[in-house]
Write an enzyme that holds these catalytic residues in place. Structure first.
Site, PDB file in Angstrom:
ATOM      1  N   GLU A 172       2.102  -1.489  -6.138  1.00  0.00           N
ATOM      2  CA  GLU A 172       0.730  -1.348  -6.639  1.00  0.00           C
ATOM      3  C   GLU A 172       0.124  -0.009  -6.202  1.00  0.00           C
ATOM      4  O   GLU A 172      -0.702   0.570  -6.913  1.00  0.00           O
ATOM      5  CB  GLU A 172      -0.158  -2.479  -6.099  1.00  0.00           C
ATOM      6  CG  GLU A 172       0.137  -3.855  -6.649  1.00  0.00           C
ATOM      7  CD  GLU A 172      -0.827  -4.878  -6.069  1.00  0.00           C
ATOM      8  OE1 GLU A 172      -1.974  -4.495  -5.718  1.00  0.00           O
ATOM      9  OE2 GLU A 172      -0.426  -6.054  -5.934  1.00  0.00           O
ATOM     10  N   ASP A 217       9.357  -2.823  11.596  1.00  0.00           N
ATOM     11  CA  ASP A 217      10.111  -3.081  12.813  1.00  0.00           C
ATOM     12  C   ASP A 217      10.897  -4.382  12.673  1.00  0.00           C
ATOM     13  O   ASP A 217      10.415  -5.353  12.089  1.00  0.00           O
ATOM     14  CB  ASP A 217       9.114  -3.181  13.983  1.00  0.00           C
ATOM     15  CG  ASP A 217       9.789  -3.294  15.326  1.00  0.00           C
ATOM     16  OD1 ASP A 217      10.473  -2.346  15.727  1.00  0.00           O
ATOM     17  OD2 ASP A 217       9.619  -4.342  15.979  1.00  0.00           O
TER      18      ASP A 217
END
Length: 531
Positions: free
Chosen positions: A255, A199
């Site tokens: 990752e 956001d």
């Protein structure tokens, strides 16, 4: 597939309004889980969940008081885990909102920060002394009206809030705040989420020197409903430090093989920021409010798409026509003499033919319109603050309409926002399986996008007279010519090349080298090699 998000279609679910499972009138996680087969059948790739975290709900969940737990109104962490498992079993990815630029003023970190100028969390939010005359330190404004600064008697300082005064901004110049935010992301990644929608991604940093914003360079002849747009926001957002922070986010997501979507809100530089923020090593993709306005012309759509790919050849856009913050697309673009269903279907075909990733707002696949609400029915602080100006958000957030029963099958109780007759008439049950319905057109377009050049082919715009928008996606035998008549008037075109219609068609006919495009026409044509 590591790059599954490229060209994918994400469906935004607003948890309060999707499906209520317990009769309290508010949608919840178990309700969403029960409806996931509908989304899988629709043909989308991913589901974006708006905030469901613990919150006092001053801004309907975009004011978070606990980033690692579910608000009881939506369910529990176990409910969330069940939702993720069900989604993955259906082949759907789950993307969740992260509201990290600010927190609720009920967050324990803010309570600690306001107690002292020297405590462990004293520098976790943006604090500043008043001017000598007691006024706020800068002229920065809140998106929701008034100054972006609120006085706090404990610290005898102002704190900054780009939105409500109950949504204080984090201080991302403090590396401890960044480390904490990454720990929040890791928490949800460990629970199996496939990515995040960030956001207000261009609001993380503020100018350390607290310089004043100048007036907007587009001169206003009269005040706007919200004075926020009367400033040129050089110093309260869009700061250059943001890029390094986004790179840290990307490193963590890599990752886990997770994706990211950034929401860019800006009146002037949204396309440029979308490109910068989605450049290699930063976020995977970004979207903005560029296509959330009233413009529905070939030149406008072409200019936005060309501007992005010209300015950011290494970036990746996500295009959307609507979301939980803006009026629904049919409401914005409906004109006298234009058939509502035809417009809804053309908007679907248009959006789903764009190069990039796509986001659909819940209910658009039904051709829904905004709900007319009175002041006494509003819950949105923005809508209440600017009433009667049409800048509120409740009108688009009313519940999903599943059938023609009371409250549209959304709840057995009293819904938090009303389901009125115009919306009730456009429900899933009445459209599902019905030839020619908006819902079935969406299903056909989503299936067509998945197997055609619309998902991954490059775009080449054609110079065609308005109101025709024409472009080619892909090359060679797999290439598609995409044509749209963005008007209510019939247009005829001549074509010498042999062409073969592909996928969904609306109000278009081709034969004898002549293509007739009726009102809101849609046609996709494959180039056919002469025998």
């Amino acid at each position: 597939m590591q790059d599954w998000w490229k060209g994918a279609v994400t469906y935004q679910v607003y948890p309060r309004s999707f499906q209520d499972s317990d009769g309290d009138g508010i949608g919840d996680l178990p309700g969403i889980t029960a409806r996931l087969p509908y989304l899988a059948d629709l043909g989308v790739d991913a589901v974006w969940l708006s905030p469901f975290f613990k919150s006092p709900m001053k801004d309907m969940g975009y004011d978070v008081s606990d980033y690692t737990d579910v608000d009881p109104v939506f369910g529990t962490l176990a409910d969330f885990d069940a939702l993720v498992a069900r989604a993955h079993g259906l082949g759907l990815k789950i993307i969740i909102d992260q509201v990290l630029s600010h927190s609720s003023d009920r967050h324990p970190f803010f309570a600690e920060s306001r107690e002292s100028r020297s405590g462990p969390k004293s520098d976790w939010y943006v604090w500043a002394d008043p001017n000598h005359d007691g006024t706020p330190p800068t002229n920065w404004l809140s998106v929701f009206g008034g100054p972006a600064w609120t006085w706090d008697g404990r610290r005898r300082q102002f704190y900054m809030h780009n939105f409500l005064s109950s949504q204080p901004d984090f201080n991302y110049h403090n590396p401890e705040v960044q480390d904490w935010a990454l720990s929040v992301l890791r928490f949800w990644l460990e629970r199996g989420v496939d990515g995040f929608r960030f956001d207000t991604v261009n609001y993380y940093f503020h100018d350390r020197l607290l310089r004043r914003n100048p007036p907007d360079f587009v001169e206003k002849d009269k005040p706007e409903p919200s004075p926020y747009g009367m400033q040129y926001h050089l110093f309260d957002k869009n700061r250059p430090e943001n890029l390094a922070w986004l790179a840290r986010i990307r490193a963590l997501l890599d990752e886990y093989g997770a994706t990211s979507v950034g929401e860019v809100g800006d009146n002037h530089h949204a396309i440029r920021l979308m490109g910068e923020y989605s450049s290699p090593g930063h976020l995977h993709q970004c979207y903005s409010f560029e296509m959330f306005g009233t413009e529905y012309t070939p030149d406008y759509f072409r200019s936005r798409i060309e501007a992005f790919f010209t300015g950011a050849p290494g970036g990746w856009p996500m295009w959307a026509f609507a979301n939980h913050d803006v009026p629904r697309q049919v409401t914005r673009w409906q004109k006298a003499g234009v058939d509502q269903d035809s417009l809804a279907k053309q908007a679907a075909a248009l959006l789903l033919s764009f190069e990039g990733s796509i986001c659909l707002w819940q209910g658009e696949e039904l051709g829904q319109t905004d709900t007319e609400l009175g002041l006494e029915e509003l819950t949105d602080p923005q809508g209440i603050a600017f009433w009667p100006a049409p800048v509120g958000r409740d009108n688009t957030r009313t519940p999903m309409v599943w059938d023609g029963s009371a409250h549209g099958g959304f709840t057995s109780g009293h819904p938090w926002l009303p389901v009125k007759a115009p919306q009730l008439a456009r429900n899933v049950a009445s459209q599902s399986g019905k030839a020619g319905s908006v819902l079935e057109f969406y299903r056909r377009m989503l299936a067509f996008r998945r197997v055609s050049a619309l998902r991954g082919g490059r775009t080449r715009f054609l110079d065609m007279p308005a109101p025709i928008l024409g472009f080619q996606r892909g090359e060679g035998e797999a290439g598609l010519l995409c044509l749209f008549n963005l008007s209510a008037e019939e247009v005829a075109l001549g074509f010498e090349a042999p062409l073969s219609p592909q996928g969904p068609v609306q109000n278009a006919a081709f034969g004898d080298g002549r293509l007739v495009l009726g009102p809101n026409a849609v046609i996709f044509l494959a180039l056919v090699a002469p025998e």
